[in-house]
Scaffold this motif. Structure first.
Motif, mmCIF file in Angstrom:
data_model
loop_
_atom_site.group_PDB
_atom_site.id
_atom_site.type_symbol
_atom_site.label_atom_id
_atom_site.label_comp_id
_atom_site.label_asym_id
_atom_site.label_seq_id
_atom_site.Cartn_x
_atom_site.Cartn_y
_atom_site.Cartn_z
ATOM 1 N N GLU A 1 0.841 -0.854 -0.087
ATOM 2 C CA GLU A 1 0.094 0.027 -0.104
ATOM 3 C C GLU A 1 1.018 1.322 0.145
ATOM 4 O OE1 GLU A 1 -3.102 0.529 -0.325
ATOM 5 O OE2 GLU A 1 -3.102 2.904 0.219
ATOM 6 N N PHE B 1 2.660 1.887 -3.180
ATOM 7 C CA PHE B 1 2.396 2.568 -4.504
ATOM 8 C C PHE B 1 1.145 3.777 -3.672
ATOM 9 C CE2 PHE B 1 -1.219 0.982 -7.924
ATOM 10 C CZ PHE B 1 -1.889 1.917 -8.182
ATOM 11 N N VAL C 1 2.985 6.490 -15.934
ATOM 12 C CA VAL C 1 2.995 7.776 -15.179
ATOM 13 C C VAL C 1 1.642 8.452 -15.443
ATOM 14 C CG1 VAL C 1 4.286 10.165 -14.985
ATOM 15 C CG2 VAL C 1 5.046 7.962 -16.019
ATOM 16 N N LEU D 1 -1.049 6.771 -13.602
ATOM 17 C CA LEU D 1 -0.336 6.949 -11.583
ATOM 18 C C LEU D 1 -1.486 7.976 -11.556
ATOM 19 C CD1 LEU D 1 2.867 4.711 -11.194
ATOM 20 C CD2 LEU D 1 0.974 4.331 -10.366
ATOM 21 N N ALA D 2 -0.707 9.216 -12.034
ATOM 22 C CA ALA D 2 -0.739 10.823 -11.744
ATOM 23 C C ALA D 2 -2.377 10.453 -11.235
ATOM 24 C CB ALA D 2 -0.274 11.357 -12.345
ATOM 25 N N THR E 1 -4.739 8.381 -11.310
ATOM 26 C CA THR E 1 -5.603 7.741 -10.302
ATOM 27 C C THR E 1 -4.695 8.820 -7.936
ATOM 28 O OG1 THR E 1 -4.240 5.474 -11.568
ATOM 29 C CG2 THR E 1 -4.816 5.625 -8.437
ATOM 30 N N TYR E 2 -3.972 8.791 -8.567
ATOM 31 C CA TYR E 2 -3.414 9.514 -7.505
ATOM 32 C C TYR E 2 -4.922 10.782 -7.632
ATOM 33 C CZ TYR E 2 -1.934 13.144 -4.015
ATOM 34 O OH TYR E 2 -2.088 13.826 -2.712
ATOM 35 N N TYR F 1 -6.447 8.542 -4.357
ATOM 36 C CA TYR F 1 -5.478 9.147 -2.469
ATOM 37 C C TYR F 1 -6.516 11.058 -2.795
ATOM 38 C CZ TYR F 1 -3.829 4.318 -2.947
ATOM 39 O OH TYR F 1 -2.819 3.515 -2.802
ATOM 40 N N LEU G 1 -3.546 19.752 -3.021
ATOM 41 C CA LEU G 1 -2.686 19.449 -4.057
ATOM 42 C C LEU G 1 -3.309 19.728 -5.349
ATOM 43 C CD1 LEU G 1 0.527 20.213 -4.523
ATOM 44 C CD2 LEU G 1 0.155 17.421 -3.895
ATOM 45 N N VAL H 1 -3.050 11.712 -18.161
ATOM 46 C CA VAL H 1 -3.625 11.974 -17.017
ATOM 47 C C VAL H 1 -4.998 12.269 -16.673
ATOM 48 C CG1 VAL H 1 -3.766 13.742 -14.750
ATOM 49 C CG2 VAL H 1 -1.645 12.194 -15.899
ATOM 50 N N TYR I 1 -7.636 -3.139 1.379
ATOM 51 C CA TYR I 1 -6.020 -2.201 1.519
ATOM 52 C C TYR I 1 -6.503 -1.672 -0.192
ATOM 53 C CZ TYR I 1 -3.555 -2.645 5.413
ATOM 54 O OH TYR I 1 -2.727 -3.034 6.427
ATOM 55 N N PRO I 2 -5.957 0.584 -0.360
ATOM 56 C CA PRO I 2 -6.648 1.082 -1.195
ATOM 57 C C PRO I 2 -5.893 0.381 -2.693
ATOM 58 C CG PRO I 2 -6.469 2.975 0.407
ATOM 59 C CD PRO I 2 -6.232 1.194 1.281
ATOM 60 N N TRP I 3 -4.598 -0.198 -2.343
ATOM 61 C CA TRP I 3 -3.795 -0.158 -3.566
ATOM 62 C C TRP I 3 -4.416 -1.626 -4.270
ATOM 63 C CZ3 TRP I 3 -1.832 -4.923 -4.645
ATOM 64 C CH2 TRP I 3 -1.172 -5.887 -3.946
ATOM 65 N N ARG I 4 -4.959 -2.321 -3.246
ATOM 66 C CA ARG I 4 -5.591 -3.502 -3.729
ATOM 67 C C ARG I 4 -7.266 -3.361 -4.543
ATOM 68 N NH1 ARG I 4 -5.508 -9.314 -2.941
ATOM 69 N NH2 ARG I 4 -6.178 -9.941 -5.305
ATOM 70 N N ILE J 1 -7.906 -0.411 -6.047
ATOM 71 C CA ILE J 1 -7.690 0.063 -7.181
ATOM 72 C C ILE J 1 -7.532 -0.882 -8.555
ATOM 73 C CG2 ILE J 1 -6.000 1.851 -8.272
ATOM 74 C CD1 ILE J 1 -6.200 3.067 -5.674
ATOM 75 N N THR J 2 -6.219 -1.942 -8.225
ATOM 76 C CA THR J 2 -6.020 -2.953 -9.244
ATOM 77 C C THR J 2 -6.438 -3.739 -9.790
ATOM 78 O OG1 THR J 2 -4.297 -3.539 -7.300
ATOM 79 C CG2 THR J 2 -3.065 -2.613 -8.447
ATOM 80 N N TYR K 1 -9.698 -0.720 -11.712
ATOM 81 C CA TYR K 1 -8.687 -0.723 -12.833
ATOM 82 C C TYR K 1 -9.698 -1.409 -14.171
ATOM 83 C CZ TYR K 1 -4.549 1.769 -11.372
ATOM 84 O OH TYR K 1 -3.665 2.837 -11.522
#
Lengths: 322, 282, 353
Positions: free
Chosen positions: A19, A22, B83, B86-87, B89-90, B94, B100, B152, B176-179, B181-182, B186
């Motif tokens: 986490e 990522f 890139v 990922l950006a 995704t942020y 997140y 920001l 992006v 978890y968030p990453w899980r 998301i992926t 996605y």
């Protein structure tokens, strides 16, 4: 220890690590976008510094562009950039407005999608295509038919006539402006269309209910409501026109000169850079070209930032009035 | 003339003009495509895809330029696509409400509309001057920088379309968030993300200005990423401005190739979204 | 597509790209003048067929050639404006002529064919100064009594990039017209008061062919290859002379190369009834102490081959190959001034080639 709890906590630790990695990766990528902009600005300034320090304010006010005596001034390029973009907007705004009106109010449903897609395809065509089309198809037509007519009919007029003097070359500032207009139309009309569609039906219905014609509803209800967004779209188009390189390079005529006639050749910042950069001999020459680039970056940044701010305000207004 | 009649006339004239404006727009699109097709088609032959760029007066093809464009586009999207994803995704996951993110979105939009020649100058100062020579790698990096803002934007938009319920359900199962998301988001936004990548590819394959002083050009076959490499847009630029008929013919054919591939990519992108739905719904 | 398949596709792509980045035969890299490009590209083609070595020549103008060789990004630079001996010494460069050609005015005017129009230096200078604006001006008519000149506007085309051709042309016009010398001057890039700029000999040829009423100046091979309407000029002997191998040869015949330091010699306005007034040599620039001796050696091998075998190809395009005495002089210069390169094949080896 291999109890369920131990396995669970090891598993959780691995999950936490992934986490962290990522989310860090996404954060880094997002910050990279920021650093790109900063990096571009800094690098351009760094490359432009020798020229700016050497010429100081003269760089902006001098028309001279002589690689041999190492005298460089940005005035001709800035003038060309501004004038071609203004011509492009003067042509593109009414045309885009017309297209947006047609697509949102007039077109029957079966016509909307294909026409809309066709106009968007115009946006997908790469700019170099516009350049070669402009040089090989548009310029001869302008030189043989349109420009002589302009010179004969508008040339003799008192004030306007100054804009249409000189021999018909076919290429030049006017031609570049026309090609830019064709390129900018899809963008401005797309924004205009989106913006027109945010106008609440209730406002339009009220207009019709009072007996207004379609045109009156558009002109007096829709356009004023969508004004901010329209201006944002127009400024986006302006930003595009200011920075356009390939379409202009073919048809601008490569002359570092300021003339009062629209039929004269000239140059723009991006055309000058594209044509001269790989052959610029000497550090001052190269630095002057990068300085031109920095100037362009500043101008387009200001225009685009203002446009985006306006569109942002419109989005917020549309969301809040739902 | 009664006022009502005048208003009707104005209405008719105004609407007629708007129809005329649309016709003008369509006319120019048709004129450009027609010129491309008629002039470019004449040069279409097997040799176009098998022979190298010839010296003036000789016969040849565009193989080295096609390869160069393909190679640099692929590398550019391989560098810029992840890139951008990922950006995006942020921004969508997140940092959805972070201050920001507002700044990043704004900066991204500015980069999206920035002149591509500026990117070329940037990469020239950054890479070409440091390395001491032009290279296909520098060209690919320039293309990547142009692809990033596009990716992006589309990634963020597509991820935002995925229903919040899916995220909540995944989190409720302990992911978890990453899980989430992926494994959940996605795949759900897959078609939208693919569309975004296709659009980015379409955008960078037509760019000329950034390649002018990064990858330069090469009249021979070269697969060396560390040296100048031929590419379609710069070849078209050089050949179109020459007086040689064989070069001009190749320029038109190359232009037709680029336009066709971009149009096919754009239409495919639309079809993908239309059939699969942006949020993964069929 | 799951992660595994995606990874496999990615690896395959990268592998394919990496594999193709394989070693290939070293090509000679050079950049510069567009003036000799038609003959250089012909020579390069033939040389490649014979030896497999390619010539990667970027035809970007003499200015660009000088820049690139000074920046050491290429093995040799090419320029039609010779560098002065002091500049050569300062940069550590060695200069030698490669080929001789001629710059010709070309026009795009209805009804005017190649070789029909006659112009003079003073007339062309006036045109480029903006003093003569229409083709049917009395001054042009005087030199062309039999030609029906329309009332078309003259559109002068000039070189927008740093160009040796530009240098030769502006040098010639400066010699023909004091006013031109005063207002515009002579150099690889000058401030033309009117007209349209185009890049390279190719760009000028293209723009002239595209624009009605245009006049431009290009190296003769460009006019010949693209069948443009070139003009005859009146030379210093007062004779009207047509461009071509013969008149370029006549101009080059009197050149005193033996006493030209660094081969600095400009061949415009050479005496002789049959001399073409805008003749010039195109030069090659290499380092006296080359950063990559092997590459420079390969380049010199190419030039040597061109001196020996390129004469006919050059003559076909109406360039003038260098006389044998000059070639000998150049070879001696190579031996004396270029250090560290592998020795050239000897004369006896050459006879076998």
């Amino acid at each position: 220890m291999n109890t369920a709890a131990a396995i669970d906590s090891r598993h959780a630790a691995g999950q936490r690590l992934r986490e962290r990695m990522f989310s860090a990766a996404t954060f880094v990528a997002a910050v990279l976008v920021l650093t790109l902009l900063g990096g571009v600005a800094l690098t351009l300034l760094h490359g432009a510094w020798p020229a700016l320090a050497h010429f100081k304010l003269r760089f902006l006010t001098s028309e001279v562009w002589n690689p041999v005596t190492d005298q460089f001034g940005a005035l001709a390029a800035v003038y060309g950039t501004l004038v071609t973009s203004l011509i492009a907007l003067a042509i593109a705004i009414p045309v885009s407005l017309g297209i947006a009106i047609f697509l949102t109010e007039l077109a029957p449903a079966w016509l909307k999608r294909p026409v809309g897609i066709a106009i968007e395809l115009l946006a997908a065509v790469p700019s170099i295509i516009f350049g070669i089309w402009g040089l090989f198809v548009l310029a001869p037509i302008l030189q043989r038919h349109v420009q002589p007519w302009l010179i004969d009919t508008l040339g003799p007029l008192p004030i306007v006539g100054r804009l249409f003097q000189g021999p018909p070359f076919g290429i030049g500032i006017l031609t570049a402006g026309i090609v830019l207009a064709i390129m900018v139309v899809p963008f401005v009309s797309a924004v205009a269309r989106d913006v027109f569609e945010t106008v609440p039906d209730v406002l339009k219905e009220s207009g019709y209910g009072l007996g207004a014609t379609t045109w009156e509803v558009i002109w007096q209800v829709v356009v004023p409501y969508a004004r901010t967004g329209m201006i944002g779209g127009i400024m986006l188009g302006l930003g595009r026109a200011l920075g356009e390189t390939m379409a202009v390079t073919f048809v601008i005529g490569n002359a570092h000169r300021i003339g009062s006639s629209l039929l004269a050749p000239g140059t723009t910042i991006s055309a000058a850079i594209a044509n001269e950069f790989t052959e610029a001999v000497g550090d001052l020459y190269t630095s002057s070209l990068v300085a031109l680039g920095a100037l362009l970056f500043l101008i387009t940044f200001a225009v685009i930032a203002a446009a985006r701010l306006m569109l942002l305000r419109l989005e917020r207004r549309a969301l809040s009035s739902v | 003339m009664s006022r009502r009649f005048l208003r009707k006339v104005i209405n008719l004239v105004a609407l007629g003009l708007s129809g005329l404006a649309t016709a003008i727009g369509l006319f120019f699109l048709g004129a450009i495509l027609w010129t491309l097709l008629s002039r470019g088609f004449a040069g279409m032959s097997a040799a176009l895809f098998t022979a190298m760029t010839p010296p003036p007066g000789g016969s040849g093809g565009l193989l080295n330029a096609i390869y160069g464009s393909l190679a640099m586009t692929v590398i550019g999207i391989l560098l810029g696509g992840p890139v951008g994803m990922l950006a995006g995704t942020y921004l969508a996951e997140y940092g959805r409400n972070a201050r920001l993110s507002v700044v990043i979105r704004f900066v991204n939009d500015v980069l999206l509309s920035a002149p591509s020649i500026i990117v070329g100058l940037f990469v020239y100062e950054l890479l070409v001057v440091r390395m001491g020579h032009f290279s296909a790698l520098a060209g690919a990096v320039a293309l990547a920088i142009i692809a990033i803002p596009v990716t992006v934007r589309t990634t963020e938009d597509m991820l935002n379309l995925v229903p919040q319920g899916m995220r909540d359900a995944s989190t409720a199962m302990g992911a978890y968030p990453w899980r989430t998301i992926t494994s959940v988001i996605y795949p759900a936004a897959r078609s939208g993300i693919v569309t975004g990548l296709l659009l980015a590819i379409a955008r960078i394959s037509g760019e000329t200005a950034p390649l002018l002083f990064t990858a330069l050009n090469n009249q021979f076959w070269s697969t060396n990423l560390n040296a100048p490499m031929a590419n379609l847009p710069v070849v078209i630029f050089q050949f179109a401005l020459s007086p040689y008929p064989n070069w001009q013919q190749l320029a038109w054919s190359g232009a037709l190739l680029i336009t066709l591939s971009i149009l096919i990519l754009s239409i495919t992108a639309r079809l993908v979204v239309a059939r699969l739905g942006p949020g993964g719904q069929r | 597509m799951n992660l595994q398949r995606f990874q496999r596709v990615l690896l395959a792509l990268l592998g394919a790209l990496g594999a193709t980045g394989a070693v290939q035969a070293t090509d000679i890299s050079g950049a510069g003048a567009t003036f000799p490009y038609p003959i250089y590209s012909k020579w390069a083609d033939a040389y490649r067929q014979q030896t497999g070595v390619g010539l990667n020549y970027q035809s970007i103008g003499s200015g660009g050639g000088i820049k690139q060789i000074k920046a050491k990004t290429v093995t040799f630079g090419a320029s039609d404006m010779p560098l002065k001996p002091d500049d050569l010494k300062e940069a550590g460069l060695v200069q030698f002529p490669m080929i001789i050609g001629g710059v010709v005015p070309v026009v795009n005017l209805k009804g005017v064919q190649a070789g029909q129009m006659v112009l003079s230096g003073a007339l062309v200078a006036s045109i480029y100064l903006g003093e003569i604006t229409k083709w049917n001006d009395a001054r042009i008519q005087k030199l062309n009594p039999k030609l029906a000149l329309p009332a078309t506007n003259i559109a002068p085309i000039y070189r927008s990039d740093g160009s040796g051709t530009n240098f030769l042309f502006s040098h010639y016009l400066s010699q023909a017209s004091p006013k031109f010398k005063e207002t515009i001057g002579e150099n690889t890039s000058v401030q033309w008061p009117i007209g349209i700029g185009a890049k390279g000999n190719e760009g000028v040829a293209n723009m002239t062919a595209q624009t009605d009423g245009a006049i431009g100046y290009v190296e003769y091979a460009y006019a010949k290859q693209t069948k443009m309407a070139y003009c005859d000029l009146v030379n210093t002997a007062g004779k009207t002379v047509a461009p071509g191998g013969e008149s370029f040869q006549a101009a080059a015949a009197n050149a005193d190369w033996a006493h030209a330091q660094g081969y600095y010699l400009i061949l415009t306005d050479q005496p002789g009834a049959g001399s073409w007034p805008i003749t010039g040599a195109s030069f090659i620039l290499v380092y006296g102490v080359p950063p990559d001796a092997a590459a420079t050696g390969e380049a010199l091998k190419f030039f040597d081959w061109a001196y020996r075998n390129g004469g006919k190809m050059a003559a076909d395009l109406d360039y003038v190959p260098l006389p044998e005495s000059l070639i000998k002089q150049v070879r001696a210069t190579w031996k004396a001034e270029i250090k560290g390169v592998p020795a050239m094949a000897s004369a006896s080896d050459a006879k076998r080639m």
